[in-house]
Enzyme design. Sequence first.
Site, PDB file in Angstrom:
ATOM      1  N   TYR A  73      80.791  -7.169  33.448  1.00 29.37           N
ATOM      2  CA  TYR A  73      81.790  -7.908  32.670  1.00 29.37           C
ATOM      3  C   TYR A  73      82.711  -8.717  33.585  1.00 29.37           C
ATOM      4  CZ  TYR A  73      81.237  -5.919  27.962  1.00 29.37           C
ATOM      5  OH  TYR A  73      80.788  -5.595  26.709  1.00 29.37           O
ATOM      6  N   LYS A  99      71.195   3.596  35.102  1.00 28.47           N
ATOM      7  CA  LYS A  99      69.833   3.073  35.262  1.00 28.47           C
ATOM      8  C   LYS A  99      69.509   3.179  36.750  1.00 28.47           C
ATOM      9  CE  LYS A  99      66.144   1.046  33.583  1.00 28.47           C
ATOM     10  NZ  LYS A  99      65.215   1.689  32.618  1.00 28.47           N
ATOM     11  N   ASP A 159      68.051   3.757  28.831  1.00 31.43           N
ATOM     12  CA  ASP A 159      67.055   3.527  27.771  1.00 31.43           C
ATOM     13  C   ASP A 159      66.725   4.842  27.066  1.00 31.43           C
ATOM     14  OD1 ASP A 159      65.970   4.296  30.216  1.00 31.43           O
ATOM     15  OD2 ASP A 159      64.198   3.016  30.082  1.00 31.43           O
ATOM     16  N   ASP A 163      79.387  -0.207  26.255  1.00 29.45           N
ATOM     17  CA  ASP A 163      79.561  -1.118  25.120  1.00 29.45           C
ATOM     18  C   ASP A 163      78.396  -0.946  24.148  1.00 29.45           C
ATOM     19  OD1 ASP A 163      80.649  -3.308  23.624  1.00 29.45           O
ATOM     20  OD2 ASP A 163      79.057  -4.558  24.464  1.00 29.45           O
ATOM     21  N   ASP A 191      78.389   1.300  20.242  1.00 26.24           N
ATOM     22  CA  ASP A 191      78.087   0.715  18.925  1.00 26.24           C
ATOM     23  C   ASP A 191      76.947   1.480  18.275  1.00 26.24           C
ATOM     24  OD1 ASP A 191      80.021  -1.278  19.056  1.00 26.24           O
ATOM     25  OD2 ASP A 191      78.641  -2.849  18.361  1.00 26.24           O
TER      26      ASP A 191
END
Length: 402
Positions: free
Chosen positions: A173, A220, A252, A276, A280
Amino acid sequence: MNNLKSIKDHFKYFPLNSGSGNYNMTKEEGGKTFSITVIPGDGIGPEVTQQSVHVLNAIAHKFHHQFNYQYCLMGAVAIDETGSPLPDATIEACLSSDAVLFGAIGHPKYDNDPTAKVRPEQGLLKLRKALQLFSNIRPVTTYPSLQHLSPLKKQRLEDVDFVIYRELVGGIYFGEKKTNEDQTWASDGCEYTKEEIERIAHQAFRAAMQRRKKLTLVDKANVLETSRLWRKVVKDIALEYPDVQLDFLFVDNAAMQIILNPKQFDVVLTENLFGDIISDEASVISGSLGLLPSASVGVSTALFEPIHGSYPQAAGKDIANPLGSVLSAAMMLDYLQLPAEAKLVREAVQWTIENMFVTKDIDPVNFYFTSTVGDLICEYINGRVSGVFSQENVELRKSTII
Ligand code: IPM
Ligand code: MG
């Protein structure tokens, strides 16, 4: 001045050393005074935030506190009025207040224009940086009466209760952003330092100690150098918290596990972008995105906001779910070391849900308006609905679809 034990008992999400500044005790009344910056923002932000302010006023009244509000601009509304998504006056107000209550950000006119020079979201990112809000805390809970709304099967939902600690001021970000002149190439850098990982990791471990003592680092590390750094730093810190069971999931796989077996999670720790995305994803487990609150804490004033977006299609219609915002206000009360007050707000919210005094996202046929749900929460806090509560009176305020 503060009773540390009772704070510790109730402090589910915030580390003890994250106090919000100086409180003024009004001795005669036993109440406290707080200054709160309110940033209603865009879309449904103003109407849900208004309900939270009503709820906070009801709390202030009942417990003899004083909340002084200062309203500030951020987002598309701020661009319209001042040309900037985050005017300096807003930053200054936030820095000098005890807490910030924020609504939502974003407007379709910017979403559909990738060439726009200023964007509402830049305001929020800049504020996170200015307040150094490095830790974004997103609790995920389920309500038995709303299980039918969840995309997951009932048996997967029981006892789901976890909290995501998302790093908020680093990673991709905030890395270096580049594009070439003819717009055929772009890059976003992703960087983390040991210190940036350590400070949020300590918060997440402390939260785990007060919960079920399990921490899952989502990364990851099979591909990314930054993820390998996260793993190393978090493993080292884990030695200081021997009671906490630490495990690791690639992002994942984590995305899949949140759907397959959400019960397995207690505290989830992750970097900015992964947090983020998975928050959600996790939010729909509870039945509606409109239910989930969040807190962002750091080295300065903390900020509280629902995790939903600005939902422009619903703006001004009095149909948006105010509970995400009201529960964010409850997190704010916890942060301000007012645990009994926070508990009462949560109890009131629970009561509206159990009685299906809910907005259209939860019951599209027999729904209540945003403002009615807010009023009912205030009435519960005022003690007007406990004991002899007239179901009929509330029923009258139900909307009907024609
Ligand atoms: C969130 C939002 C923000 C983010 C946007 C509005 C910049 O999606 O708080 O999750 O990506 O962090
Ligand atoms: Mg998001």
